[in-house]
Design a protein around this motif. Structure first.
Motif, short mmCIF file in Angstrom:
data_model
loop_
_atom_site.label_atom_id
_atom_site.label_comp_id
_atom_site.label_asym_id
_atom_site.label_seq_id
_atom_site.Cartn_x
_atom_site.Cartn_y
_atom_site.Cartn_z
N SER A 1 -56.24 -16.09 34.48
CA SER A 1 -56.11 -14.75 33.86
C SER A 1 -54.96 -14.22 33.92
N LYS B 1 -53.31 -15.63 27.03
CA LYS B 1 -54.24 -16.33 26.00
C LYS B 1 -54.92 -15.50 25.05
N THR B 2 -55.46 -14.34 25.67
CA THR B 2 -56.46 -13.49 24.90
C THR B 2 -55.35 -12.71 24.28
N THR B 3 -54.20 -12.22 24.67
CA THR B 3 -53.22 -11.46 23.94
C THR B 3 -53.00 -12.12 22.71
N LEU C 1 -54.30 -14.58 21.13
CA LEU C 1 -55.49 -14.48 19.91
C LEU C 1 -55.57 -13.34 19.44
N ARG C 2 -55.62 -11.98 19.89
CA ARG C 2 -55.92 -10.70 19.35
C ARG C 2 -54.63 -10.48 18.56
N TYR D 1 -64.78 -13.02 14.61
CA TYR D 1 -64.46 -12.67 16.02
C TYR D 1 -65.46 -12.67 16.77
N PRO E 1 -66.23 -11.70 20.99
CA PRO E 1 -65.46 -11.38 22.08
C PRO E 1 -66.34 -11.88 23.49
N GLN E 2 -65.92 -11.84 24.72
CA GLN E 2 -66.65 -12.22 25.81
C GLN E 2 -67.99 -11.82 25.83
N ASP F 1 -63.28 -15.39 22.07
CA ASP F 1 -62.72 -14.95 23.21
C ASP F 1 -63.50 -15.35 24.43
N GLU F 2 -63.37 -16.43 25.09
CA GLU F 2 -64.40 -16.99 26.13
C GLU F 2 -65.73 -16.61 25.88
N VAL G 1 -60.45 -19.10 23.10
CA VAL G 1 -59.94 -19.10 24.52
C VAL G 1 -60.96 -19.26 25.51
#
Length: 250
Positions: free
Chosen positions: A45, A49-51, A53-54, A88, A90-91, A167-168, A199
């Motif tokens: 965390s 990685k998420t930044t 991807l976004r 896209y 998201p988690q 994203d996860e 991610v």
């Protein structure tokens, strides 16, 4: 950087940096994702990685460097139009709780003014193993966690994008449901020839789903390669420790 477009590259980050105050979320990251490839980004965390991807759908804009989507500079593209041409997930899935399942899945075809929106939604639902006649009229709150994530994936696929950002997407699911969705994802990739940036915090998932794995730490891309390449020649002590901790065998 010659400015020439490479048709084999779907997503590209060139020296991308992003700061939030004094914190470097991304620090001079470069990455390429080829057409039809799945690259899995792993890391703790806060690793960035998420930044990263976004940045590709402009939910985040970098402070420095360039992001290209199919050879086009993302900074020059309308962010809303860019997001509508990419899937896209998201988690948490991001389903609208006050819309029924079929209407959730028709969202992007409706925003893109495509014809046959319900037909596109029903096709996407079938792709993820959900029969529209059974599930199309249900509310998201009436579904299990795994079913909601299947609907979220269907919504990402409904308009027929070639690039999907995940994203996860399976991180909050139980082990059995997660394995089932991973198998569904593998089938979809093969059938639709999707380009995917995934991610995940799970190295086993990255090995299973990714053609290549990018290891991120403190905003930097420590190494990228196939699972076998990482296992045979970890570039840093962190990569070596990560592999040993996960007890990955490739």
């Amino acid at each position: 950087m010659t400015g020439q477009r490479d048709p084999s590259v779907a997503l590209q980050a060139q020296g991308v940096s992003k700061h939030y105050g004094p914190v470097a979320a991304l620090d001079d990251v470069s990455l390429e994702v080829a057409q039809g490839e799945c690259v899995a980004l792993i890391g703790e965390s806060g690793s960035g990685k998420t930044t990263l991807l976004r940045c590709f759908n402009r939910l985040t804009d970098p402070d420095a460097g360039r992001v290209l989507v199919n050879g086009e500079n993302a900074a020059s593209l309308d962010p809303i139009a860019l997001r509508r041409r990419m899937g896209y997930v998201p988690q948490d899935g991001g389903l609208l709780p006050h819309w029924r399942v079929r209407r959730n899945v028709t969202l992007v075809p409706w925003l893109c003014h495509l014809t046959g929106q319900e037909g596109l939604a029903d096709r996407a639902l079938r792709l993820v193993g959900m029969e529209p006649a059974v599930f199309g009229g249900r509310w998201p709150g009436e579904l299990s966690g795994g079913q909601r994530q299947r609907v979220a994936v269907a919504r990402a696929l409904a308009a027929g994008p070639q690039v999907i950002l995940l994203d996860e997407p399976f991180g909050a699911l139980d082990a059995i449901t997660r394995a089932d969705l991973q198998a569904t994802f593998q089938q979809l990739r093969a059938e639709l020839e999707l380009t995917v940036l995934l991610v995940t915090h799970d190295l086993h998932e990255a090995v299973l789903l990714g053609d290549r794995i990018g290891v991120m730490r403190e905003g930097r891309l420590e190494q990228i390669g196939t699972a076998s390449e990482l296992d045979a020649a970890p570039a840093t002590g962190y990569v070596r420790e990560l592999l040993q901790r996960a007890k990955v065998r490739v």
